[in-house]
Design a protein around this motif. Structure first.
Motif, short mmCIF file in Angstrom:
data_model
loop_
_atom_site.label_atom_id
_atom_site.label_comp_id
_atom_site.label_asym_id
_atom_site.label_seq_id
_atom_site.Cartn_x
_atom_site.Cartn_y
_atom_site.Cartn_z
N ASP A 135 -21.59 0.32 97.09
CA ASP A 135 -21.34 0.82 98.43
C ASP A 135 -20.25 1.89 98.36
O ASP A 135 -19.10 1.60 98.00
N TYR A 137 -19.27 3.93 100.96
CA TYR A 137 -18.58 4.24 102.23
C TYR A 137 -18.10 2.98 102.93
O TYR A 137 -18.87 2.04 103.11
N SER A 138 -16.85 2.96 103.33
CA SER A 138 -16.27 1.82 104.04
C SER A 138 -16.60 1.91 105.53
O SER A 138 -15.98 2.67 106.26
N ASN A 139 -17.62 1.15 105.95
CA ASN A 139 -17.98 1.14 107.37
C ASN A 139 -16.95 0.36 108.18
O ASN A 139 -16.58 0.74 109.28
CA LIG Z 1 -20.68 0.65 103.48
#
Ligand SMILES: [Ca+2]
Length: 329
Positions: A135, A137-139
């Motif tokens: 992953d 991108y840190s949502n």
């Molecule tokens: Ca993410």
């Protein structure tokens, strides 16, 4: 006694599986081509199906280009009936987005269903089997971990990966790894053997594996499919696979285990308290398996010495008793 020892030695020597089952170095003898994706990707079309934005060139398989709202996947058409395996993935995530302005990442799958599009890195959410997420991108805006973040999830079709929380509630373990826009090759290894799931990364161009996830109590059936998928949203990246190489691990199982129908196993994880308590080997020594043969040998040697000592002591006691009896008569 000497004959007994040599018999044991012969037994040990004749079971090379015990001593040399570590294939992390890439032993081609055990490479399973029907489950591997390698340049120049001639198997694509018969052994691999691809979907969505996936583009196959002669030097890489691009799951998504560095463009918004793309979804792509590639799936092995041959179900895997190996009980113990290790998958090595060479990949490259790169793009023009600046730090934290790129996404979403790659997922690697070992699942019952294939080519089922959905919201989890372009795959179906209620999957059966194993997923390993890279992953980028840190949502969730949490600050306790840095991204890219690698995590694993086992699902029996009942849980859904929560994309907005980066799968935090369902993850079995994970680690941060700087895999994006690197000049050198980046690798990930997933090993499943004897109920133990191990994920290793090699992303620093040092040609060595670093432990990322290592947990026991994992149950996965045979007969599932390997696949990979990626997705972009408002932010994007090129998500490229260079190769996926599957190695068979030569591991012996008990007759009871062999008699079971492994294809009927339901994916599950028997957690004690937290995934950390399931760690079989606290040192996380991924290359530790060759020691097993030596451990067995040392155990046998110790037992042998014990028998010799008992025999000598017994003989001395017997002799003493005989002498004492002689004195009485
Ligand atoms: Ca993410």
């Amino acid at each position: 006694m000497g004959a007994l020892l040599s018999t044991w030695l012969v037994l040990l020597m004749s079971r090379p599986g015990l001593v040399s089952c570590d294939l992390t170095d890439g032993n081609t003898e055990h490479l399973k081509r029907e489950h591997s994706l390698m340049k120049p990707y001639q198997g694509v079309g018969s052994q691999w199906d691809f979907w969505g934005s996936t583009l196959v060139t002669s030097s890489y398989v691009r799951l998504t280009p560095d463009e918004r709202s793309k979804q792509g996947s590639i799936w092995n058409t041959v179900p895997c009936y190996l009980k113990d395996w290790e998958m090595h993935v060479q990949f490259k995530v790169h793009g023009s987005g600046k730090k934290n302005l790129h996404g979403d990442g790659i997922a690697l799958w070992y699942t019952r269903d294939r080519l089922q599009a959905g919201p989890v890195f372009s795959n179906f959410a209620l999957f059966h089997g194993l997923a390993v997420f890279v992953d980028t991108y840190s949502n969730d805006d949490a600050t306790d971990r840095s991204f890219p973040y690698i995590s694993a999830m086992v699902n029996n079709g009942s849980a859904s990966y929560d994309h907005g929380k980066d799968g935090r509630s369902s993850e079995l373990g994970g680690c941060s790894a700087e895999i994006r826009n690197r000049d050198h090759d980046t690798y990930l290894a997933i090993r499943y053997s004897r109920g133990r799931l191990t994920v290793m990364v090699d992303v620093d161009d040092k040609n060595e594996w670093k432990s990322c996830i290592d947990i026991g109590g994992v149950r996965l059936p045979t007969g599932y499919f390997f696949g990979a998928s990626a997705a972009t949203g408002d932010l994007s990246d090129n998500h490229d696979l260079i190769s996926m190489k599957l190695y068979q691990l030569m591991v012996e199982h008990s007759p009871e285990e062999e008699d079971q129908d492994w294809s009927q196993i339901q994916p599950s994880v028997s957690l004690l308290k937290s995934p950390k308590d399931n760690i079989d080997d606290p040192t996380g020594n991924f290359r530790g398996t060759p020691l097993t043969g030596w451990k067995v040998f040392l155990l046998l040697l110790c037992s042998l010495l014990g028998i010799v000592v008992c025999a000598v002591v017994g003989a001395v006691v017997f002799q003493k008793r005989q002498e004492r009896n002689k004195r009485f008569y």
